[in-house]
Design a protein around this motif. Structure first.
Motif, short mmCIF file in Angstrom:
data_model
loop_
_atom_site.label_atom_id
_atom_site.label_comp_id
_atom_site.label_asym_id
_atom_site.label_seq_id
_atom_site.Cartn_x
_atom_site.Cartn_y
_atom_site.Cartn_z
N TYR A 59 1.59 4.30 -5.22
CA TYR A 59 2.60 3.26 -5.02
C TYR A 59 2.26 2.35 -3.84
O TYR A 59 3.11 1.63 -3.35
CB TYR A 59 3.98 3.90 -4.82
CG TYR A 59 4.39 4.73 -6.00
CD1 TYR A 59 4.85 4.14 -7.17
CD2 TYR A 59 4.30 6.12 -5.95
CE1 TYR A 59 5.20 4.90 -8.27
CE2 TYR A 59 4.66 6.90 -7.04
CZ TYR A 59 5.11 6.28 -8.19
OH TYR A 59 5.47 7.04 -9.27
N ARG A 60 1.02 2.36 -3.42
CA ARG A 60 0.60 1.56 -2.27
C ARG A 60 0.65 0.06 -2.57
O ARG A 60 0.89 -0.74 -1.67
CB ARG A 60 -0.82 1.96 -1.86
CG ARG A 60 -1.20 1.44 -0.50
CD ARG A 60 -2.38 2.24 0.04
NE ARG A 60 -2.60 1.88 1.42
CZ ARG A 60 -3.50 0.99 1.80
NH1 ARG A 60 -4.27 0.41 0.93
NH2 ARG A 60 -3.64 0.71 3.08
N SER A 61 0.46 -0.30 -3.82
CA SER A 61 0.53 -1.72 -4.17
C SER A 61 1.95 -2.26 -3.99
O SER A 61 2.14 -3.42 -3.64
CB SER A 61 0.05 -1.94 -5.60
OG SER A 61 0.87 -1.21 -6.50
N ASN A 63 4.20 -0.84 -1.79
CA ASN A 63 4.54 -0.70 -0.37
C ASN A 63 3.25 -0.50 0.41
O ASN A 63 2.70 0.61 0.48
CB ASN A 63 5.48 0.50 -0.19
CG ASN A 63 5.96 0.63 1.24
OD1 ASN A 63 5.59 -0.13 2.12
ND2 ASN A 63 6.80 1.63 1.47
N PRO A 64 2.73 -1.53 1.06
CA PRO A 64 1.45 -1.43 1.79
C PRO A 64 1.51 -0.50 3.01
O PRO A 64 0.48 -0.13 3.55
CB PRO A 64 1.15 -2.86 2.23
CG PRO A 64 2.14 -3.73 1.59
CD PRO A 64 3.22 -2.90 1.02
N ALA A 65 2.70 -0.10 3.41
CA ALA A 65 2.83 0.80 4.57
C ALA A 65 2.44 2.24 4.21
O ALA A 65 2.24 3.07 5.11
CB ALA A 65 4.25 0.77 5.10
N LEU A 66 2.33 2.55 2.94
CA LEU A 66 1.95 3.90 2.53
C LEU A 66 0.48 4.16 2.87
O LEU A 66 -0.33 3.23 2.92
CB LEU A 66 2.18 4.08 1.03
CG LEU A 66 3.65 4.10 0.60
CD1 LEU A 66 3.74 4.14 -0.92
CD2 LEU A 66 4.37 5.28 1.19
N PRO A 67 0.11 5.42 3.12
CA PRO A 67 -1.27 5.73 3.53
C PRO A 67 -2.29 5.47 2.42
O PRO A 67 -1.98 5.56 1.24
CB PRO A 67 -1.22 7.21 3.89
CG PRO A 67 -0.04 7.73 3.19
CD PRO A 67 0.94 6.61 3.06
N HIS A 68 -3.49 5.13 2.85
CA HIS A 68 -4.61 4.93 1.94
C HIS A 68 -4.97 6.26 1.28
O HIS A 68 -4.85 7.32 1.90
CB HIS A 68 -5.80 4.36 2.73
CG HIS A 68 -6.86 3.81 1.85
ND1 HIS A 68 -7.86 4.60 1.34
CD2 HIS A 68 -7.09 2.56 1.38
CE1 HIS A 68 -8.67 3.87 0.60
NE2 HIS A 68 -8.22 2.61 0.61
N PRO A 69 -5.47 6.24 0.04
CA PRO A 69 -5.82 7.50 -0.64
C PRO A 69 -6.90 8.31 0.07
O PRO A 69 -6.98 9.52 -0.10
CB PRO A 69 -6.32 7.05 -2.01
CG PRO A 69 -5.85 5.66 -2.20
CD PRO A 69 -5.58 5.09 -0.84
N LEU A 70 -7.72 7.66 0.89
CA LEU A 70 -8.76 8.40 1.61
C LEU A 70 -8.18 9.37 2.64
O LEU A 70 -8.86 10.31 3.06
CB LEU A 70 -9.74 7.44 2.27
CG LEU A 70 -10.71 6.73 1.33
CD1 LEU A 70 -11.59 5.78 2.10
CD2 LEU A 70 -11.55 7.75 0.59
#
Length: 172
Positions: A59-61, A63-70
């Protein structure tokens, strides 16, 4: 006519570079299974953290505040490490009671740090709640303390009974 049976022990077989025990039925093996439990729990916690981080990153697209998958790589590596340690604790021996004596294996470098205590050297076994002491002299001035914390609580009386029984048998 010569007998087909031989008094020689069976030859040792080689398994993955290590020599196998010739008569494994004559030894008692106690593993570090009690030490493995926290590592299995840690592996489960880190595995759940990995799944959560990967799921949330979808769901990062939105909400950009969510952590990167890495960021999921960190708990994934910790999961792998905990699983490896837990398997090692569950699989490998801490104590082996063999016909020759008591073999004590340290956690790190067990092949080079293994300590062999012959049955003839042990004069008495003293049991405690978290410790077993193998005395080397009648006046109990020398010996070795073995922690019981790596061994499951249900297996501790078996170890104590096996040690005291063997030491009493050799002292007769």
């Amino acid at each position: 006519m010569p007998s087909e049976r031989s008094s020689h022990p069976p030859p040792l077989r080689k398994y993955s570079g290590l020599m196998a025990v010739a008569e494994p039925h004559k030894e008692l093996r106690f593993t570090r299974s009690a030490q493995a439990v926290p590592f299995w729990i840690g592996a489960a916690i880190f595995g759940i953290a990995t799944i959560i981080l990967l799921t949330v990153s979808f769901y990062r697209s939105d909400n950009p505040a969510l952590p990167h998958p890495l960021w999921a790589a960190i708990p994934l590596v910790l999961t792998w490490l905990c699983v490896r340690i837990a398997i090692r604790c569950t699989k490998h021996a801490y104590l082996i009671l063999s016909p020759l004596g008591v073999e004590v294996f340290p956690f790190f470098k067990p092949a080079s740090g293994m300590q062999m205590i012959p049955w003839t050297q042990i004069t008495e076994v003293e049991e405690g709640s978290h410790l077993i002491t193998l005395h080397f002299s009648e006046d109990q001035s020398s010996g070795i303390h073995l922690s019981l914390s790596p061994i499951e609580k249900s297996k501790r009386p078996l170890l104590a009974k096996a040690l005291t029984g063997r030491v009493n048998k050799t002292s007769l």
